[in-house]
Design a protein around this motif. Structure first.
Motif, mmCIF file in Angstrom:
data_model
loop_
_atom_site.group_PDB
_atom_site.id
_atom_site.type_symbol
_atom_site.label_atom_id
_atom_site.label_comp_id
_atom_site.label_asym_id
_atom_site.label_seq_id
_atom_site.Cartn_x
_atom_site.Cartn_y
_atom_site.Cartn_z
ATOM 1 N N ALA A 411 -9.449 1.309 -6.287
ATOM 2 C CA ALA A 411 -8.422 0.162 -6.438
ATOM 3 C C ALA A 411 -7.746 -0.045 -5.077
ATOM 4 O O ALA A 411 -7.194 -1.082 -4.647
ATOM 5 C CB ALA A 411 -7.261 0.411 -7.454
ATOM 6 N N LEU A 412 -7.640 0.845 -4.067
ATOM 7 C CA LEU A 412 -7.218 0.706 -2.921
ATOM 8 C C LEU A 412 -8.091 0.414 -1.705
ATOM 9 O O LEU A 412 -7.841 0.328 -0.563
ATOM 10 C CB LEU A 412 -6.502 1.942 -2.491
ATOM 11 C CG LEU A 412 -4.922 1.798 -3.089
ATOM 12 C CD1 LEU A 412 -4.291 3.388 -3.044
ATOM 13 C CD2 LEU A 412 -3.915 0.930 -2.389
ATOM 14 N N ASP A 413 -9.399 0.308 -2.154
ATOM 15 C CA ASP A 413 -10.366 -0.145 -1.072
ATOM 16 C C ASP A 413 -10.320 -1.330 -0.259
ATOM 17 O O ASP A 413 -10.612 -1.226 0.882
ATOM 18 C CB ASP A 413 -11.856 -0.288 -1.808
ATOM 19 C CG ASP A 413 -12.676 0.615 -2.343
ATOM 20 O OD1 ASP A 413 -11.895 2.064 -2.121
ATOM 21 O OD2 ASP A 413 -13.428 0.713 -3.017
ATOM 22 N N ASP A 414 -9.645 -2.184 -0.876
ATOM 23 C CA ASP A 414 -9.221 -3.607 -0.010
ATOM 24 C C ASP A 414 -8.243 -3.245 1.027
ATOM 25 O O ASP A 414 -8.224 -4.122 2.059
ATOM 26 C CB ASP A 414 -8.819 -4.612 -1.078
ATOM 27 C CG ASP A 414 -9.942 -5.537 -1.532
ATOM 28 O OD1 ASP A 414 -11.224 -5.259 -0.996
ATOM 29 O OD2 ASP A 414 -9.672 -6.360 -2.279
ATOM 30 N N TRP A 415 -7.588 -2.194 0.984
ATOM 31 C CA TRP A 415 -6.481 -1.803 1.917
ATOM 32 C C TRP A 415 -6.663 -0.831 2.853
ATOM 33 O O TRP A 415 -6.251 -0.831 3.929
ATOM 34 C CB TRP A 415 -5.177 -1.806 1.122
ATOM 35 C CG TRP A 415 -4.447 -2.950 0.667
ATOM 36 C CD1 TRP A 415 -4.569 -3.371 -0.500
ATOM 37 C CD2 TRP A 415 -3.796 -3.868 1.256
ATOM 38 N NE1 TRP A 415 -3.861 -4.643 -0.921
ATOM 39 C CE2 TRP A 415 -3.313 -4.818 0.190
ATOM 40 C CE3 TRP A 415 -3.261 -4.113 2.756
ATOM 41 C CZ2 TRP A 415 -2.584 -6.074 0.851
ATOM 42 C CZ3 TRP A 415 -2.839 -5.287 2.963
ATOM 43 C CH2 TRP A 415 -2.300 -6.201 2.050
#
Ligand SMILES: Cc1cc2nc3c(=O)[nH]c(=O)nc-3n(C[C@H](O)[C@H](O)[C@H](O)COP(=O)(O)OP(=O)(O)OC[C@H]3O[C@@H](n4cnc5c(N)ncnc54)[C@H](O)[C@@H]3O)c2cc1C
Length: 517
Positions: A411-415
């Motif tokens: 869920a934090l891959d994009d950041w």
């Protein structure tokens, strides 16, 4: 000599509640004595500016003695010196603590202070803005909010926690404290609401309330008995005595309250004699039982793209994690939309990184607050004895494990561009602990230096009266016998609410539990 029914010392979180509630009775006169001045710095009202208030004129700017458990570091301990006290410089998170925390107090000699006893006071203190719920108050002075437009990193942080099986919860003060959710905040129309804004400001016109600001209480006035008859204050170099007909209530906080007692000769006799202070009462518990929450500066991540500035107070989601069912949650993670590092590490530029701070709820290490000398200008010896107990080190490591697991979740891959601290190479337990020792920050929740309870170690009983003294009470963060889960301000407000009923001679509100809890 000026005379009042009650003298309340300190216009911080507890003092603001006490002065306001006591003067609801028109025949009770109160002098509220505060060392600081009005909260006139515009930065106080700006929720984003709270970290910048540290080290300014509204901060007592205390620091600890070097801490063996944190690589010999000295920790800055900000405390508010202003109307509103620490609630005028805090991070505005409104977290009551877990019911089990308060029930443990009641079992441990604090009859009347269990969760059911305090629950009606939590309700009385707050106005909850969302749908009515049996867990929340509807018309209290503290107006709450939850972020309506949460930070995108905070959203992904909560999703990452859920991805790892931590069930989301509706609100930390609702049926279940544990689980990812947004913070509940004391922000009203974009501005900080200190406890003074909530309670004291509306009471200022009352003829029975006198606020003496910029006046430092230097000593308690006592007569044999022993009985406290008033306080000596210093304002602009002038010393003035004020008389209390009924009682002096110390609400000067975890540092300020024991300092006043020690300087007045009330505390551990041997320590006081050693520095030449005449002992009025040997009370070993004064200044003992000092403890605090820690958070780590890091786990820090370099972001793939600029991290927008928070629209609230930088830290829009706290996460509590249970280690055993039925017990209070033990581990705390805070998602911060900025890099947070201690002086031991180089900080990446603001906007380039985000942080998952890790901490634990119930430290077992206990320290002390002592006077360095009889000279009132000497800085106190503040020793929280951080990480002295192996339990605390183990919990800190476990919290860091969780932070990194959440930080690495899909869920934090994009950041996430990459982990900066402690960094991918830091895997051995000894290295991780060494990292935490250098990364540990105060979560700003020191408590316990005038603990409530029974027995020799207690400073006040469940009636908040100082043991062995008449006319002297304590009602602030210093009475907390054992710290609650998460930030403590809401609990201090509830303590002061209940204390105000005791001091007014009213029957406390009937204990009650929210539905289903
Ligand atoms: C930077 C920071 C961030 C925090 N963040 C949060 C958070 O987000 N949520 C949360 O729940 N808690 C937070 N806290 C903790 C919380 O604000 C405090 O625990 C709480 O305000 C303590 O209330 P108190 O009444 O015991 O003391 P205080 O609010 O500190 O009040 C004590 C008052 O007494 C005055 N005083 C002291 N000595 C004297 C004297 N000799 N004579 C006259 N006056 C005196 C002081 O000037 C002060 O105004 C934070 C604290 C800080 C400092």
């Amino acid at each position: 000599m000026d005379s009042f029914d009650f003298i309340v010392v300190g216009a911080g979180s507890a003092g603001s509640v006490l002065a306001s509630r006591l003067t609801e009775d028109a025949d009770i006169t109160v002098a509220l004595v505060e060392a600081g001045g009005p909260a006139s710095d515009p930065a106080i009202a700006d929720p984003l500016a709270w970290p910048r208030l540290q080290g300014t004129a509204i901060d007592w700017q205390y620091s600890t003695v070097p801490q063996a458990g944190t690589a010999g570091r000295v920790h800055a301990w900000p405390r508010g010196r202003v109307i509103g006290g620490s609630s005028a410089m805090n991070a505005m998170a409104h977290v009551r603590g877990a019911p089990a925390d308060f029930d443990a107090w009641a079992r441990d000699g604090c009859a009347g202070w269990g969760f059911a006893d305090l629950f009606p006071y939590f309700l009385r203190s707050e106005t909850w803005p969302l749908a009515p719920s049996p867990y929340h108050g509807r018309s209290g002075p503290v107006r709450l909010m939850t972020p309506s437009d949460p930070h995108p990193v905070a959203r992904c942080f909560m999703a990452a926690a859920a991805e790892l099986g931590l069930e989301p919860t509706g609100e930390h003060n609702g049926p279940r404290m544990a689980g990812p959710t947004l913070n509940t905040l004391a922000i009203v129309e974009g501005r900080r609401q200190s406890v003074a804004d909530a309670y004291l400001t509306p009471a200022l016109g009352r003829p029975n309330l006198t606020v003496l600001d910029r006046a430092v209480v230097v000593e308690l006035l006592t007569v044999p008995g022993p009985r406290c008859t008033g306080v000596a204050t210093k304002r602009g170099g002038k010393v003035r005595a004020i008389r209390a007909e009924r009682a002096v209530i110390l609400a000067a906080g975890t540092i300020g309250t024991p300092l006043i007692l020690l300087r007045s000769g009330i505390g551990p006799a041997a320590d006081l004699r050693k520095i030449g202070i005449t002992v009025r009462l040997d009370l070993p518990g004064v200044g003992a039982n000092l403890h605090d929450h820690l958070l780590s500066g890091g786990n820090v991540y370099r972001a793939r793209r600029p991290v927008p500035v928070s629209k609230y107070q930088h830290s829009e989601s706290l996460l509590y994690i249970e280690r055993s069912a039925g017990a209070a949650p033990e581990l705390t993670l805070a998602c911060v939309a900025a890099p947070v590092v201690t002086e031991a590490f180089a900080a990446p530029p603001f906007g380039s990184a985000y942080t998952i701070m890790a901490g634990f709820g119930h430290p077992r290490s206990r320290g002390t607050l002592r006077l360095a000398s009889a000279d009132a200008r000497a800085a106190p010896l503040i020793d929280p004895n951080y990480l002295a107990e192996s339990h605390d080190r183990e919990m800190f490591l476990e919290a860091l494990d969780w932070a990194q697991a959440i930080g690495a979740a899909r869920a934090l891959d994009d950041w996430r561009e990459g982990e900066l601290l402690p960094g991918p190479g830091c895997t051995a337990a000894a290295d991780r602990l060494a990292f935490l020792e250098r990364a540990a920050y105060t979560h700003h929740h020191p408590v316990g230096t005038c603990r409530m309870g029974a027995g020799e170690a207690a400073v006040v009983g469940p009636d908040l009266a100082l043991r062995g003294f008449e006319g002297l009470y304590v009602a602030d963060a210093s009475v907390v016998p054992r710290i609650t889960t998460g930030p403590v301000n809401a609990a201090i407000v509830a303590i002061a609410e209940r204390a105000s009923d005791l001091f007014r001679g009213r029957k406390p509100l009937a204990p009650c539990h929210p539905a289903g809890n």
